[in-house]
Design an enzyme around this catalytic site. Structure first.
Site, PDB file in Angstrom:
ATOM      1  N   ASP A  23      32.811 -51.606 -53.431  1.00 35.63           N
ATOM      2  CA  ASP A  23      33.406 -50.907 -52.294  1.00 35.63           C
ATOM      3  C   ASP A  23      34.582 -50.094 -52.828  1.00 35.63           C
ATOM      4  O   ASP A  23      35.355 -50.599 -53.645  1.00 35.63           O
ATOM      5  CB  ASP A  23      33.894 -51.909 -51.241  1.00 35.63           C
ATOM      6  CG  ASP A  23      34.287 -51.228 -49.937  1.00 35.63           C
ATOM      7  OD1 ASP A  23      33.544 -51.369 -48.955  1.00 35.63           O
ATOM      8  OD2 ASP A  23      35.342 -50.567 -49.898  1.00 35.63           O
ATOM      9  N   CYS A  78      20.376 -50.941 -43.241  1.00 39.15           N
ATOM     10  CA  CYS A  78      20.674 -51.132 -41.812  1.00 39.15           C
ATOM     11  C   CYS A  78      21.954 -50.390 -41.445  1.00 39.15           C
ATOM     12  O   CYS A  78      22.583 -50.706 -40.429  1.00 39.15           O
ATOM     13  CB  CYS A  78      20.839 -52.617 -41.501  1.00 39.15           C
ATOM     14  SG  CYS A  78      19.298 -53.529 -41.404  1.00 39.15           S
ATOM     15  N   ALA A  79      22.352 -49.435 -42.292  1.00 42.81           N
ATOM     16  CA  ALA A  79      23.619 -48.735 -42.071  1.00 42.81           C
ATOM     17  C   ALA A  79      23.387 -47.403 -41.358  1.00 42.81           C
ATOM     18  O   ALA A  79      23.471 -47.322 -40.136  1.00 42.81           O
ATOM     19  CB  ALA A  79      24.338 -48.539 -43.400  1.00 42.81           C
ATOM     20  N   ARG A  80      23.075 -46.372 -42.119  1.00 38.46           N
ATOM     21  CA  ARG A  80      22.855 -45.042 -41.557  1.00 38.46           C
ATOM     22  C   ARG A  80      21.725 -44.345 -42.301  1.00 38.46           C
ATOM     23  O   ARG A  80      21.622 -44.429 -43.527  1.00 38.46           O
ATOM     24  CB  ARG A  80      24.128 -44.181 -41.642  1.00 38.46           C
ATOM     25  CG  ARG A  80      25.230 -44.605 -40.694  1.00 38.46           C
ATOM     26  CD  ARG A  80      24.866 -44.295 -39.250  1.00 38.46           C
ATOM     27  NE  ARG A  80      25.915 -44.665 -38.310  1.00 38.46           N
ATOM     28  CZ  ARG A  80      25.980 -45.828 -37.666  1.00 38.46           C
ATOM     29  NH1 ARG A  80      25.061 -46.754 -37.898  1.00 38.46           N
ATOM     30  NH2 ARG A  80      26.955 -46.066 -36.804  1.00 38.46           N
ATOM     31  N   ASP A  86      16.000 -49.861 -41.172  1.00 36.88           N
ATOM     32  CA  ASP A  86      16.285 -49.904 -39.739  1.00 36.88           C
ATOM     33  C   ASP A  86      16.772 -48.545 -39.248  1.00 36.88           C
ATOM     34  O   ASP A  86      16.870 -48.312 -38.050  1.00 36.88           O
ATOM     35  CB  ASP A  86      17.340 -50.978 -39.446  1.00 36.88           C
ATOM     36  CG  ASP A  86      17.593 -51.167 -37.961  1.00 36.88           C
ATOM     37  OD1 ASP A  86      16.605 -51.306 -37.208  1.00 36.88           O
ATOM     38  OD2 ASP A  86      18.774 -51.156 -37.545  1.00 36.88           O
ATOM     39  N   GLU A 130      15.590 -39.579 -36.584  1.00 38.01           N
ATOM     40  CA  GLU A 130      15.275 -40.672 -35.664  1.00 38.01           C
ATOM     41  C   GLU A 130      14.861 -40.108 -34.306  1.00 38.01           C
ATOM     42  O   GLU A 130      15.581 -39.290 -33.726  1.00 38.01           O
ATOM     43  CB  GLU A 130      16.483 -41.593 -35.515  1.00 38.01           C
ATOM     44  CG  GLU A 130      16.801 -42.345 -36.806  1.00 38.01           C
ATOM     45  CD  GLU A 130      17.851 -43.441 -36.629  1.00 38.01           C
ATOM     46  OE1 GLU A 130      18.381 -43.611 -35.511  1.00 38.01           O
ATOM     47  OE2 GLU A 130      18.138 -44.148 -37.617  1.00 38.01           O
ATOM     48  N   HIS A 161      16.070 -48.926 -35.460  1.00 32.65           N
ATOM     49  CA  HIS A 161      17.541 -48.948 -35.333  1.00 32.65           C
ATOM     50  C   HIS A 161      17.999 -50.085 -34.403  1.00 32.65           C
ATOM     51  O   HIS A 161      18.665 -49.863 -33.393  1.00 32.65           O
ATOM     52  CB  HIS A 161      18.068 -47.609 -34.814  1.00 32.65           C
ATOM     53  CG  HIS A 161      19.467 -47.318 -35.280  1.00 32.65           C
ATOM     54  ND1 HIS A 161      19.893 -46.053 -35.605  1.00 32.65           N
ATOM     55  CD2 HIS A 161      20.543 -48.117 -35.470  1.00 32.65           C
ATOM     56  CE1 HIS A 161      21.167 -46.080 -35.974  1.00 32.65           C
ATOM     57  NE2 HIS A 161      21.584 -47.331 -35.892  1.00 32.65           N
ATOM     58  N   LEU A 162      17.643 -51.301 -34.793  1.00 25.65           N
ATOM     59  CA  LEU A 162      17.915 -52.489 -33.976  1.00 25.65           C
ATOM     60  C   LEU A 162      19.182 -53.232 -34.369  1.00 25.65           C
ATOM     61  O   LEU A 162      19.510 -54.246 -33.749  1.00 25.65           O
ATOM     62  CB  LEU A 162      16.731 -53.466 -34.081  1.00 25.65           C
ATOM     63  CG  LEU A 162      15.380 -53.000 -33.540  1.00 25.65           C
ATOM     64  CD1 LEU A 162      14.333 -54.072 -33.794  1.00 25.65           C
ATOM     65  CD2 LEU A 162      15.484 -52.687 -32.059  1.00 25.65           C
ATOM     66  N   GLY A 163      19.891 -52.764 -35.403  1.00 29.45           N
ATOM     67  CA  GLY A 163      21.009 -53.520 -35.957  1.00 29.45           C
ATOM     68  C   GLY A 163      21.971 -54.100 -34.931  1.00 29.45           C
ATOM     69  O   GLY A 163      22.319 -55.272 -34.980  1.00 29.45           O
ATOM     70  N   ALA A 164      22.405 -53.283 -33.978  1.00 26.38           N
ATOM     71  CA  ALA A 164      23.387 -53.734 -32.979  1.00 26.38           C
ATOM     72  C   ALA A 164      22.730 -54.137 -31.664  1.00 26.38           C
ATOM     73  O   ALA A 164      23.429 -54.415 -30.683  1.00 26.38           O
ATOM     74  CB  ALA A 164      24.401 -52.621 -32.727  1.00 26.38           C
TER      75      ALA A 164
END
Length: 397
Positions: A73, A132-134, A158, A163, A182-185
């Site tokens: 990071d 699963c980010a962007r 995801d 999209e 795009h189910l992450g949240a």
């Protein structure tokens, strides 16, 4: 907010890739009984790109499966990663050692196609990748080529560059791709938490309180709107550090508490050699170094008072220049610029003639003396014969 839900979905996709569950399900529904060997997680290396809240949660959960976790990071420092059981590696060090890769970074010009043809060629053959980010962090054309060649054994997406993706997309139809929309949240619990946090943010803004998270990045925006005060906060934090070597609590008093305490603490830690401390990373870095701050609202406009242990310093902005105007109960007027060395006042009496021949200025404040020079080399020469070591050497920038 949605941290936990996004992290759990990432973990679910990692597990699904081990046995390519999506394919096995489809085959069974079509009457095929294919008992194909998969892989275990135990002993495998998981690389996490982005060690924010989601990345940290993923690391903790996947470590429970016996995975070795490495990560990178640009903001989170190595010592914070280590405290969370993550070996900090640079990106080029991660590619050849990871059995699984997952990305948890925002989509920025610097992260678009972060996982590209060159990176995939550098990865361990048979790597499994999750996003699963962007959409856009992974170059989808390069990923398709790597799936076709077997360089990537399986991928789980995801999110997509477009999209929703086209149904006849070669990538979407690939047998070694697991895809979700795009189910992450997308959990009931996450949606309730996000709604609650947004309401709390607006209530805090309405009441004139400091908020957390990013509603138009209030902390950064506030600091940028008052650059002189932000600079003063950092410099008084730096000036406090040599007097508080054993203190774990820094007290900050200012009329502006939105960003000043964080800027003070960043300067305090920077002076101790912890260069990763800044307005964004300060909470994590401070916690990793067992340092916290107390905030008191008050004082004079343009002034910041900081204290730790038995020392108290007050700084003031005058125009674009920052000054130290009080040390405990002793008034002074020390410009916080250039190279500044702090010594005990009685220690430099014998070397004052030498200092006088240099381009240095000496400011006395009670039992302390501050020697200032435009160049660190001049300062070193001035105090090299000082009978006692200096308390600190600071570059006030």
């Amino acid at each position: 907010g949605n941290t936990l839900s996004a992290a759990e979905h990432t973990c679910a996709l990692i597990l699904a890739m081990c046995r390519n569950l999506a394919n096995r399900h489809t085959e069974l529904m079509n009457g095929q009984w294919n008992r194909i060997n998969g892989v275990e997680l135990n002993g495998k290396v998981l690389g996490i790109i982005g060690l924010g809240q989601i990345g940290m949660v993923v690391a903790k959960r996947m470590a429970a499966f016996g995975m070795k976790v490495v990560g990178y990071d640009p903001i989170t420092p190595p010592e914070v990663a280590a405290k969370n059981g993550i070996e900090f590696l640079q990106l080029e060090e991660m590619w050849p050692v990871c059995d699984f890769l997952t990305v948890h970074v925002p989509l920025l010009p610097s992260t678009r196609h972060l996982i590209n043809e060159k990176v995939l060629a550098a990865c361990k053959k048979g790597v499994r990748i999750v996003n699963c980010a962007r959409g856009g962090i992974i170059d989808e054309e390069a990923l398709l080529d790597a799936l076709n060649s077997g360089d990537v054994a399986c991928a789980a997406l995801d999110v997509f560059e477009q999209e929703p993706p086209s149904c006849d997309s070669a990538l979407l139809q690939h047998p070694n791709l697991i895809a979700t929309p795009h189910l992450g949240a997308s959990t009931g619990e996450a949606q309730v938490r996000v709604a609650k946090e947004i309401a709390e943010q607006f209530a805090a803004l309405r009441d004139g309180k400091s908020s957390y998270g990013c509603i138009n990045a209030p902390l950064i925006r506030a600091a940028l709107s008052q650059p002189s005060l932000a600079k003063l906060a950092k410099l008084v934090g730096m000036a406090l550090a040599p007097f508080a070597s054993n203190s774990s609590v820094v007290s900050v008093q200012s009329t502006d508490t939105a960003f000043v305490p964080s800027a003070v603490l960043a300067g305090f830690l920077n002076a101790k050699g912890i260069t990763s401390a800044n307005l964004i990373s300060i909470k994590q870095v401070a916690a990793a170094n067992n340092v916290s701050f107390e905030v008191k609202e008050g004082g004079n406009d343009g002034e910041i008072t900081v204290s730790a242990g038995d020392i108290k310093l007050t700084g003031r902005v005058d125009g674009e220049t920052c000054y130290l105007v009080k040390i405990n109960n002793t008034s002074t007027f020390i410009p916080l610029t250039g190279s500044l060395t702090v010594v005990k006042a009685d220690a430099i009496v014998s070397v004052l003639p030498e200092i006088a021949t240099r381009s240095c200025a000496v400011f006395f404040a009670g039992q302390y003396a501050f020697i200032q020079a435009r160049e660190q080399e001049e300062l070193e020469k001035a105090i090299e014969s000082c009978p006692t070591p200096c308390l600190a050497k600071l570059v006030m920038a």
